[in-house]
Design an enzyme around this catalytic site. Structure first.
Site, PDB file in Angstrom:
ATOM      1  CB  SER A 275     -27.137 -14.222  -0.709  1.00  0.00           C
ATOM      2  OG  SER A 275     -27.938 -15.021   0.023  1.00  0.00           O
TER       3      SER A 275
ATOM      4  CG  ASN B 103     -21.211 -21.861  -3.640  1.00  0.00           C
ATOM      5  OD1 ASN B 103     -22.093 -21.021  -3.427  1.00  0.00           O
ATOM      6  ND2 ASN B 103     -21.339 -22.800  -4.543  1.00  0.00           N
TER       7      ASN B 103
ATOM      8  CB  SER C  86     -32.735 -15.267  -7.929  1.00  0.00           C
ATOM      9  OG  SER C  86     -31.423 -14.763  -7.910  1.00  0.00           O
TER      10      SER C  86
ATOM     11  CG  HIS D 259     -35.393 -13.860   8.156  1.00  0.00           C
ATOM     12  ND1 HIS D 259     -35.651 -14.913   8.989  1.00  0.00           N
ATOM     13  CD2 HIS D 259     -34.079 -13.574   8.309  1.00  0.00           C
ATOM     14  CE1 HIS D 259     -34.534 -15.252   9.623  1.00  0.00           C
ATOM     15  NE2 HIS D 259     -33.564 -14.459   9.220  1.00  0.00           N
TER      16      HIS D 259
ATOM     17  CD  GLU E 252     -26.862 -25.289  -9.251  1.00  0.00           C
ATOM     18  OE1 GLU E 252     -25.850 -25.201  -8.533  1.00  0.00           O
ATOM     19  OE2 GLU E 252     -27.855 -24.543  -9.122  1.00  0.00           O
TER      20      GLU E 252
ATOM     21  NE  ARG F 282     -33.823 -12.110  -6.271  1.00  0.00           N
ATOM     22  CZ  ARG F 282     -32.590 -11.645  -6.471  1.00  0.00           C
ATOM     23  NH1 ARG F 282     -31.658 -11.817  -5.574  1.00  0.00           N
ATOM     24  NH2 ARG F 282     -32.312 -11.019  -7.600  1.00  0.00           N
ATOM     25  CB  THR F 283     -41.203 -14.019  -4.371  1.00  0.00           C
ATOM     26  OG1 THR F 283     -41.815 -13.176  -3.389  1.00  0.00           O
ATOM     27  CG2 THR F 283     -41.962 -15.338  -4.440  1.00  0.00           C
TER      28      THR F 283
HETATM   29  N1  HPA Z   1     -25.915 -22.943  -6.943  1.00  0.00           N
HETATM   30  C1  HPA Z   1     -27.119 -22.331  -6.996  1.00  0.00           C
HETATM   31  N2  HPA Z   1     -27.435 -21.299  -6.241  1.00  0.00           N
HETATM   32  C2  HPA Z   1     -26.496 -20.844  -5.393  1.00  0.00           C
HETATM   33  C3  HPA Z   1     -25.225 -21.432  -5.300  1.00  0.00           C
HETATM   34  C4  HPA Z   1     -24.924 -22.541  -6.123  1.00  0.00           C
HETATM   35  O1  HPA Z   1     -23.825 -23.111  -6.108  1.00  0.00           O
HETATM   36  N3  HPA Z   1     -24.530 -20.731  -4.355  1.00  0.00           N
HETATM   37  C5  HPA Z   1     -25.376 -19.738  -3.927  1.00  0.00           C
HETATM   38  N4  HPA Z   1     -26.545 -19.803  -4.546  1.00  0.00           N
END
Ligand code: HPA
Length: 275
Positions: free
Chosen positions: A42, A238, A215, A74, A196, A95-96
């Site tokens: 990503s 984030n 991943s 995709h 999480e 990616r898997t």
């Molecule tokens: N947690 C797990 N995977 C993620 C996150 C996250 O906060 N942001 C992007 N992929």
């Protein structure tokens, strides 16, 4: 005809499947050997157009062992790219994820295939949550080590592989010659696909984690087993749950990836050029 993925047949040797896939890539591209492989997660996709000249693009699904993409429409692509210095890179845009539930053999098949094409360097990138408050969304971070919280491994049987310096110090230092401000941290792979809980993020912090994602750790283990040198890069999309007060959304993660993409893709292209 039923399309059975050979990786789902327990008696099959996953390395045989990877060798078959590598042979098919060599036949389809006319390129006998790739030197470097990159998995673009990503936010990192645009690097594909910056690191060199794409000479061949393949639908991953057409190659033995690769899975249909999780999102319809995709289609995962594999690209063979000629780097300015003359080396060849295999770009994995397919990616898997472990959370797809197809088993860990399928998760690491692209890495094993890359190794079977001859690649000795594996660059793994992802979008992930940050535990350090100073990492605002859009910050790229080097992965210095990982904590694998999937309770799974790509290694089968009594296969003992050393993971000291799994994320090559040499390659991290090289990345910092391109961008000295690059920070680094320990990546915790959770199973997902749920994000999480704040308590899980606190646990990750207490046990030494700085980045949370879904991943990379399993892929890195497979890369090391195959003898590859690994560079890991996370884009912080984030702050992890509870570190940021607002709820997490997939759209936010994608948006952060999109805005950061030009900058981090250019960075990645410069790192690849320096390899
Ligand atoms: N947690 C797990 N995977 C993620 C996150 C996250 O906060 N942001 C992007 N992929």
């Amino acid at each position: 005809m039923t399309d059975i993925n050979p990786l789902d047949v327990p008696e099959t040797d996953p390395f045989d499947v990877a060798r078959t896939a590598a042979r098919e890539i060599a036949e389809a591209t006319g390129i006998a050997r790739h030197d470097i492989a990159l998995t673009l997660g990503s936010g990192w996709g645009r690097a594909a157009d910056l690191i060199g000249e794409t000479t061949h693009t393949l639908d991953a699904e057409e190659i033995t062992g690769f899975s249909a993409p999780a999102l319809a429409g995709h289609a995962g692509k594999l690209r063979s790219v000629l780097l300015p210095g003359g080396k060849r890179a295999l770009l994995i845009g397919a990616r898997t994820h472990y959370y797809e539930g197809h088993g860990v053999r399928r998760v690491v098949h692209s890495v094993r295939t890359a190794a079977a094409t001859g690649a000795t360097t594996m660059i793994l990138t992802n979008g992930a949550g940050g535990i350090r408050e100073t990492w605002t969304p859009g910050t790229p971070v080097l992965i210095s080590d990982h904590i694998n919280l999937t309770a799974d491994s790509p290694l089968e049987g009594a296969t003992f592989v050393d993971l000291t310096d799994l994320y090559s110090r040499r390659l991290r230092d090289l990345a910092r010659t391109i961008d000295p401000t690059l920070d680094e941290g320990v990546y915790c792979q959770f199973r997902g696909p749920h994000y999480e809980t704040p308590a899980e993020v606190q646990m990750a912090r207490v046990i030494g984690g700085h980045i949370v994602g879904m991943s990379t750790a399993l892929e890195a283990i497979a890369a090391r087993q195959a003898g590859m040198e690994v560079l890991g890069l996370s884009l912080i999309t984030n702050l992890a749950a509870g570190i940021q007060t607002e709820p997490l959304s997939h759209a936010e993660v994608l948006d952060a990836g999109k805005s950061a993409e030009p900058v981090i893709s250019a960075l990645l292209a410069r790192i690849v050029a320096a390899l």
